[in-house]
Design a protein around this motif. Sequence first.
Motif, mmCIF file in Angstrom:
data_model
loop_
_atom_site.group_PDB
_atom_site.id
_atom_site.type_symbol
_atom_site.label_atom_id
_atom_site.label_comp_id
_atom_site.label_asym_id
_atom_site.label_seq_id
_atom_site.Cartn_x
_atom_site.Cartn_y
_atom_site.Cartn_z
ATOM 1 N N LEU A 182 0.827 -1.205 0.000
ATOM 2 C CA LEU A 182 0.000 0.000 0.000
ATOM 3 C C LEU A 182 0.860 1.254 0.000
ATOM 4 N N ARG A 183 1.800 1.304 0.937
ATOM 5 C CA ARG A 183 2.589 2.508 1.135
ATOM 6 C C ARG A 183 3.754 2.628 0.151
ATOM 7 N N SER A 184 4.025 1.530 -0.596
ATOM 8 C CA SER A 184 5.046 1.638 -1.641
ATOM 9 C C SER A 184 4.581 2.546 -2.779
ATOM 10 N N VAL A 185 3.275 2.673 -2.949
ATOM 11 C CA VAL A 185 2.733 3.536 -4.010
ATOM 12 C C VAL A 185 1.965 4.720 -3.446
ATOM 13 N N ASN A 186 1.653 4.677 -2.152
ATOM 14 C CA ASN A 186 0.873 5.744 -1.523
ATOM 15 C C ASN A 186 1.328 5.893 -0.074
ATOM 16 N N PRO A 187 2.416 6.626 0.162
ATOM 17 C CA PRO A 187 3.003 6.724 1.505
ATOM 18 C C PRO A 187 2.082 7.324 2.551
ATOM 19 N N VAL A 245 -3.580 1.630 7.430
ATOM 20 C CA VAL A 245 -4.423 0.436 7.560
ATOM 21 C C VAL A 245 -4.981 0.373 8.975
ATOM 22 N N LYS A 246 -6.299 0.329 9.090
ATOM 23 C CA LYS A 246 -6.948 0.127 10.385
ATOM 24 C C LYS A 246 -7.340 -1.341 10.482
ATOM 25 N N VAL A 247 -6.965 -1.987 11.592
ATOM 26 C CA VAL A 247 -7.179 -3.429 11.733
ATOM 27 C C VAL A 247 -8.146 -3.726 12.872
ATOM 28 N N VAL A 248 -8.991 -4.730 12.667
ATOM 29 C CA VAL A 248 -9.867 -5.260 13.711
ATOM 30 C C VAL A 248 -9.575 -6.746 13.843
ATOM 31 N N TRP A 249 -9.261 -7.181 15.061
ATOM 32 C CA TRP A 249 -8.993 -8.594 15.326
ATOM 33 C C TRP A 249 -10.279 -9.276 15.792
ATOM 34 N N LEU A 250 -10.575 -10.441 15.226
ATOM 35 C CA LEU A 250 -11.792 -11.169 15.592
ATOM 36 C C LEU A 250 -11.539 -12.330 16.550
ATOM 37 N N LEU A 288 4.025 -5.182 13.894
ATOM 38 C CA LEU A 288 3.235 -4.548 12.842
ATOM 39 C C LEU A 288 4.043 -3.393 12.263
ATOM 40 N N VAL A 289 4.011 -3.258 10.953
ATOM 41 C CA VAL A 289 4.825 -2.242 10.297
ATOM 42 C C VAL A 289 4.179 -0.868 10.422
ATOM 43 N N SER A 290 4.996 0.139 10.162
ATOM 44 C CA SER A 290 4.527 1.517 10.159
ATOM 45 C C SER A 290 3.361 1.661 9.179
ATOM 46 N N GLY A 291 2.350 2.374 9.620
ATOM 47 C CA GLY A 291 1.172 2.560 8.777
ATOM 48 C C GLY A 291 -0.005 1.714 9.202
ATOM 49 N N VAL A 292 0.258 0.683 10.021
ATOM 50 C CA VAL A 292 -0.824 -0.149 10.553
ATOM 51 C C VAL A 292 -1.229 0.399 11.909
#
Length: 360
Positions: A177-182, A186-191, A350-354
């Motif tokens: 995602l961030r390779s083309v749009n820095p 990403v917002k994550v929800v764990w189930l 988790l990487v930057s951006g998550v």
Amino acid sequence: MYKNLAAAFAAACGLLLSSPDIHAQVAPPLKIGFVHVAPVTEAGWVRQHEDGRLAVQQALGDRVRTTAVDNVPEGADAERVIRELASSGHQLIFTPSFGYMEPTLKVAKDFPGVKFESITGYKTAPNVATANARYYEGRYLAGIAAGRLTKSNVTGYVAGFPIPEVLQGLNAFALGLRSVNPNAVVKVVWLNAWFDPPKEREAAMALFNQEVDVIAFHTASTAVMAAAQERGRLAIAYHSDMRRTAPDAQALAVLHLWGDYYTQRARAVLDGSWKSGQVWGGVKEGMVRVDHFGPKVPKAVRDEVLARQQDIAAGRLRPFVGPITDNEGRLVVPAGQAMSDEQILGMKFLVSGVQGKAAQ
């Protein structure tokens, strides 16, 4: 004359009776068992493994007889089902879910003559092999598409459990995602569930209410796709093509293809060459592929994603190459270095951006 005819007839009968073709025993079919963690539906994780079973049956015909047991929870039920398959003469048993690993190993100890394939597991034994796919390669490609398609710069991810396999996919998606749009996040929800359609739908709707306009997921149903179709958002199909559920919402599908691997392993049992080992295949090996682009994906985006898929297949692109920073600001992979398979398999960050945490 009659004496000669009688002698000739007797000789012919003797030849027929002694013929190896007459006395040859047709080998019984190899009985192969499959244990599915959720119901067999039209798309998703279980659908792909069920398609793999059908591919084995079609490729090997009367040489095999396959059995599938679906909707088997991880844990005690899994051990019971695996044991029943082994006890009933199944000589090769596939157990495609991470939580089946320990039950598989336990049953395998009691049935040393049976071959087991722990799919997504990582522990082997003399009669237990493991296999997994580099799902993260497809996730990276999907992230590129999401980065090009998002207008809000907010994407979402509905995740099952925070195990390394899921973290790999989530992180690869964010890196693509961030390779083309820095600027995208990403917002994550764990189930903490693999298959729970109501919870999957609820999580997707919650993310859509937080400006998410492109969503991905690591669960086993089509609920997230249906939610995206309803809300007019875009979604990344996982495991299978899900355009039947989301004809307008599907951006692309990350496909997992098991038929060739399952057939190869069944042939190995049939010819006596089966050995325990570990397989981790991806785009190059034909176990992962992105395809089935939706109508809202411009040709330029499709072409870019497919070009990057070719780069991954050729080894020119590796998703986990530094610099990679986690989402707490720590450098976890220096510039120019690539994570080893061992490091990827043990991923815990988790990487930057998550936006979220790796453990819930």
